[in-house]
Scaffold this motif. Structure first.
Motif, PDB file in Angstrom:
ATOM      1  N   ALA A   1       0.827  -1.208   0.000  1.00  9.35           N
ATOM      2  CA  ALA A   1       0.000   0.000   0.000  1.00  9.35           C
ATOM      3  C   ALA A   1       0.860   1.257   0.000  1.00  9.35           C
ATOM      4  O   ALA A   1       0.589   2.202  -0.741  1.00  9.35           O
ATOM      5  CB  ALA A   1      -0.937  -0.010   1.205  1.00  9.35           C
ATOM      6  N   ASP A   2       1.900   1.268   0.813  1.00  6.56           N
ATOM      7  CA  ASP A   2       2.796   2.417   0.871  1.00  6.56           C
ATOM      8  C   ASP A   2       3.513   2.630  -0.463  1.00  6.56           C
ATOM      9  O   ASP A   2       3.572   3.745  -0.986  1.00  6.56           O
ATOM     10  CB  ASP A   2       3.809   2.208   2.001  1.00  6.56           C
ATOM     11  N   TYR A   3       4.027   1.565  -1.029  1.00 12.64           N
ATOM     12  CA  TYR A   3       4.765   1.650  -2.287  1.00 12.64           C
ATOM     13  C   TYR A   3       3.863   2.084  -3.446  1.00 12.64           C
ATOM     14  O   TYR A   3       4.205   2.973  -4.216  1.00 12.64           O
ATOM     15  CB  TYR A   3       5.401   0.290  -2.587  1.00 12.64           C
ATOM     16  N   ARG A   4       2.705   1.444  -3.562  1.00 14.21           N
ATOM     17  CA  ARG A   4       1.801   1.756  -4.678  1.00 14.21           C
ATOM     18  C   ARG A   4       1.240   3.166  -4.575  1.00 14.21           C
ATOM     19  O   ARG A   4       1.108   3.857  -5.585  1.00 14.21           O
ATOM     20  CB  ARG A   4       0.671   0.740  -4.726  1.00 14.21           C
ATOM     21  N   LEU A   5       0.908   3.594  -3.386  1.00 15.91           N
ATOM     22  CA  LEU A   5       0.368   4.937  -3.222  1.00 15.91           C
ATOM     23  C   LEU A   5       1.415   5.993  -3.553  1.00 15.91           C
ATOM     24  O   LEU A   5       1.109   6.997  -4.212  1.00 15.91           O
ATOM     25  CB  LEU A   5      -0.154   5.120  -1.799  1.00 15.91           C
ATOM     26  N   ALA A   6       2.657   5.781  -3.132  1.00 16.14           N
ATOM     27  CA  ALA A   6       3.725   6.722  -3.454  1.00 16.14           C
ATOM     28  C   ALA A   6       3.963   6.787  -4.962  1.00 16.14           C
ATOM     29  O   ALA A   6       4.118   7.882  -5.532  1.00 16.14           O
ATOM     30  CB  ALA A   6       5.014   6.329  -2.731  1.00 16.14           C
ATOM     31  N   ARG A   7       3.992   5.641  -5.628  1.00 16.34           N
ATOM     32  CA  ARG A   7       4.188   5.631  -7.079  1.00 16.34           C
ATOM     33  C   ARG A   7       3.030   6.291  -7.809  1.00 16.34           C
ATOM     34  O   ARG A   7       3.217   6.999  -8.794  1.00 16.34           O
ATOM     35  CB  ARG A   7       4.374   4.193  -7.582  1.00 16.34           C
TER      36      ARG A   7
ATOM     37  N   LEU B   1      -1.146  -3.110  -9.929  1.00 15.08           N
ATOM     38  CA  LEU B   1      -0.245  -4.215 -10.271  1.00 15.08           C
ATOM     39  C   LEU B   1       1.220  -3.991  -9.920  1.00 15.08           C
ATOM     40  O   LEU B   1       1.991  -4.944  -9.897  1.00 15.08           O
ATOM     41  CB  LEU B   1      -0.360  -4.532 -11.766  1.00 15.08           C
ATOM     42  N   ASP B   2       1.624  -2.756  -9.678  1.00 17.35           N
ATOM     43  CA  ASP B   2       3.032  -2.479  -9.398  1.00 17.35           C
ATOM     44  C   ASP B   2       3.396  -3.027  -8.022  1.00 17.35           C
ATOM     45  O   ASP B   2       2.614  -2.963  -7.081  1.00 17.35           O
ATOM     46  CB  ASP B   2       3.274  -0.963  -9.454  1.00 17.35           C
TER      47      ASP B   2
END
Length: 196
Positions: free
Chosen positions: A51-57, A111-112
């Motif tokens: 969640a943290d990674y996808r939201l930042a991207r 999907l990332d």
């Protein structure tokens, strides 16, 4: 796991309740409810990291694509005497976010992932928040500055390439120039999502 924890769960950003012996009030008011504590590890290490990674991207990508689109119009103002002349019609501009770039952003947000196998996130807990996914420096570099530079390139290549005279019909009208730039920015935005 009891009613005394309900206020704390409701005040938290993400409330986690445990189905315990003291009742189900905590689980009923929580965002996530588990029957065992061991499920908390997967929630935190795998789903929290994703969640943290996808939201930042997604945040960086959304700002980048809109700044690249706006930079085309900004560069155009220097060549039309700041008259406010539109480079694109309103329908095409409105469809940029609503239709043309909504699917790549949605695919990127769902999907990332930071690693190929999600089990490795739980196997190596030190990977959790090893470094922040969204920092002010990364945001300005990858979203704002890169978007402005790429939007300027998308403007100047068609603008400097247009022919004003020649044996063939000249492509020198504003409509052709605007649509060419629009196709360019759609291609770059979609290619960026595909590469990621």
């Amino acid at each position: 796991d009891g009613a005394n924890d309900v206020a704390m769960i409701q005040a938290a950003d993400v409330g986690v309740g445990l189905l315990g012996k003291e009742g189900r009030q905590a689980a009923n008011n929580a965002d996530f409810a588990f029957s065992r504590f061991r499920s908390l590890t997967r929630l935190l290490l795998v789903h929290g990291t994703l969640a943290d990674y996808r939201l930042a991207r997604l945040i960086k990508y959304s700002f980048w694509k809109n700044i690249a689109f706006a930079a085309m119009f900004f560069c155009f103002q220097f060549f039309n005497g700041f008259s406010g002349q539109a480079l694109l019609d309103g329908v095409t501009s409105a469809f940029y976010n609503a239709f043309f770039t909504a699917f790549p952003a949605g695919v990127l947000a769902t999907l990332d992932r930071p690693v190929r196998h999600l089990a490795s996130l739980a196997a190596h807990p030190r990977a959790y928040n090893a470094r922040p996914a969204l920092t002010a420096r990364a945001f300005w570099r990858t979203a704002v500055l890169a978007g402005a530079a790429q939007g300027a390139v998308i403007f100047f290549i068609p603008y400097l390439s247009q022919t004003l005279s020649g044996p063939a019909p000249a492509l020198d009208d504003l409509w052709t120039l605007g649509k060419t730039m629009f196709i360019g920015v759609i291609g770059v935005v979609t290619l960026e999502a595909a590469l990621v």
